[in-house]
Design an enzyme around this catalytic site. Sequence first.
Site, PDB file in Angstrom:
ATOM      1  N   LYS A 195     -15.114  -7.014  -5.804  1.00 13.26           N
ATOM      2  CA  LYS A 195     -15.309  -7.169  -4.362  1.00 13.26           C
ATOM      3  C   LYS A 195     -16.803  -7.268  -4.087  1.00 13.26           C
ATOM      4  O   LYS A 195     -17.590  -6.483  -4.625  1.00 13.26           O
ATOM      5  CB  LYS A 195     -14.723  -5.981  -3.599  1.00 13.26           C
ATOM      6  CG  LYS A 195     -13.210  -5.862  -3.709  1.00 13.26           C
ATOM      7  CD  LYS A 195     -12.699  -4.615  -2.993  1.00 13.26           C
ATOM      8  CE  LYS A 195     -11.182  -4.501  -3.108  1.00 13.26           C
ATOM      9  NZ  LYS A 195     -10.668  -3.232  -2.533  1.00 13.26           N
ATOM     10  N   LYS A 249       0.823  -1.200   0.000  1.00 13.67           N
ATOM     11  CA  LYS A 249       0.000   0.000   0.000  1.00 13.67           C
ATOM     12  C   LYS A 249       0.862   1.257   0.000  1.00 13.67           C
ATOM     13  O   LYS A 249       1.792   1.384   0.812  1.00 13.67           O
ATOM     14  CB  LYS A 249      -0.896   0.017   1.247  1.00 13.67           C
ATOM     15  CG  LYS A 249      -1.881  -1.145   1.327  1.00 13.67           C
ATOM     16  CD  LYS A 249      -3.024  -0.977   0.347  1.00 13.67           C
ATOM     17  CE  LYS A 249      -4.102  -2.015   0.565  1.00 13.67           C
ATOM     18  NZ  LYS A 249      -5.257  -1.813  -0.327  1.00 13.67           N
ATOM     19  N   ASP A 278      -0.494  -1.133  -4.751  1.00 15.56           N
ATOM     20  CA  ASP A 278      -1.834  -0.555  -4.626  1.00 15.56           C
ATOM     21  C   ASP A 278      -1.743   0.882  -4.125  1.00 15.56           C
ATOM     22  O   ASP A 278      -1.382   1.130  -2.972  1.00 15.56           O
ATOM     23  CB  ASP A 278      -2.679  -1.396  -3.663  1.00 15.56           C
ATOM     24  CG  ASP A 278      -4.144  -0.982  -3.666  1.00 15.56           C
ATOM     25  OD1 ASP A 278      -4.505  -0.056  -4.417  1.00 15.56           O
ATOM     26  OD2 ASP A 278      -4.938  -1.598  -2.918  1.00 15.56           O
ATOM     27  N   GLU A 323      -2.415  -1.313  -8.951  1.00 12.61           N
ATOM     28  CA  GLU A 323      -3.851  -1.227  -8.716  1.00 12.61           C
ATOM     29  C   GLU A 323      -4.301   0.216  -8.474  1.00 12.61           C
ATOM     30  O   GLU A 323      -3.744   0.918  -7.645  1.00 12.61           O
ATOM     31  CB  GLU A 323      -4.202  -2.096  -7.504  1.00 12.61           C
ATOM     32  CG  GLU A 323      -5.680  -2.167  -7.192  1.00 12.61           C
ATOM     33  CD  GLU A 323      -5.987  -3.184  -6.107  1.00 12.61           C
ATOM     34  OE1 GLU A 323      -7.135  -3.184  -5.627  1.00 12.61           O
ATOM     35  OE2 GLU A 323      -5.087  -3.962  -5.732  1.00 12.61           O
ATOM     36  N   ASP A 331      -9.849  -0.893  -9.564  1.00 11.64           N
ATOM     37  CA  ASP A 331     -10.537  -1.337  -8.354  1.00 11.64           C
ATOM     38  C   ASP A 331     -11.722  -0.418  -8.044  1.00 11.64           C
ATOM     39  O   ASP A 331     -12.865  -0.726  -8.376  1.00 11.64           O
ATOM     40  CB  ASP A 331      -9.567  -1.383  -7.173  1.00 11.64           C
ATOM     41  CG  ASP A 331     -10.229  -1.821  -5.866  1.00 11.64           C
ATOM     42  OD1 ASP A 331     -11.418  -2.224  -5.883  1.00 11.64           O
ATOM     43  OD2 ASP A 331      -9.568  -1.780  -4.819  1.00 11.64           O
TER      44      ASP A 331
END
Length: 330
Positions: A249, A149, A174, A200, A225
């Site tokens: 998701k 992250k 990400d 991402e 995403d």
Amino acid sequence: MKIADISTEVREIALKTPFITALRRVDAVEFVRVTVVCDDGSVAYGEAPATRAVTGEDIYSILSGVAFIQEDLIDLDPKDAIRTLHLAEMGSSAKAALDMALYSLIPENKEKQNLTLQTDITISLKEADEMLSDAKEAISNGMNILKVKFGSDIKHAIEVTNRLSDLDAKLIIDANQAWTQDSTMEYLEATLNVKLELIEQPVKADQLHELRCITNYSHVPILADESVFTLEDAKAIIEYACADMINIKLMKCGGVTKAIEILEFARKNSVKCMLGSMLEGPISINAALNLAMEYSDVIAYIDLDSPLLYKEPSNELEFDFNGCEITRRF
């Protein structure tokens, strides 16, 4: 079989360490559990975590969403209840909690695949030395796919990525919408010698033109995403080549039945997907992992590491986590 009762409760699971991204910091998984009881005695469960930063829903709005629709579902069979649910104007996470419970009540959906899967593990956004230390610890614990992250500080992202390149692990980057098109280009140039699995959602969810430009330029696959909630979103991303892959998701799309619609579209169009999650409880992780096994030909990456982040193991999981490997319990 008819729906006889629907109830909710709020639960919390402590984490080993804080979960930190460009969007939020979380010290515990807080979620709503939905219980659906049928007139034949069947009981099913669903869950939805509070993820205001992504879905716009907190615990109160999830509870309110379920309360808004639940009377309309009473006395319906599960299939009719699912159809009614998805006609309602309500939050996607509240829908997901009800959908996964209702979906599991349909007899033909009870057959389950048995495969060995691999999940990544999240390396939270911290100072560079801490992230390197966390990555090394994860690898020592059997994790070889790291989801790293990053925030808006592109120099920090470049430094950490280059330092992680010496480790024996696959790297998923990400940015959680924290970068610009220009900073993403800078990152790509500065990490040319690093083998990256994918990047991402580098830019804001609604910046599809910028995302498309990055995808056309990048030598690393780009994953959308937060830009993809619905089947219509997925179609737009793929039709206009805004990204190479999409992250599905349950909390974004509204549950298992809606995830299946996107996965079927991806399968027909030879698009690879990630099956991801928010920080979630064991019931919603079970639902996602069952889906991952059913669509293993489409799902190239799995980001379902919440149980690895729990402070204490959950006995409600249907799966065992051994390093990055996930197997069904018997």
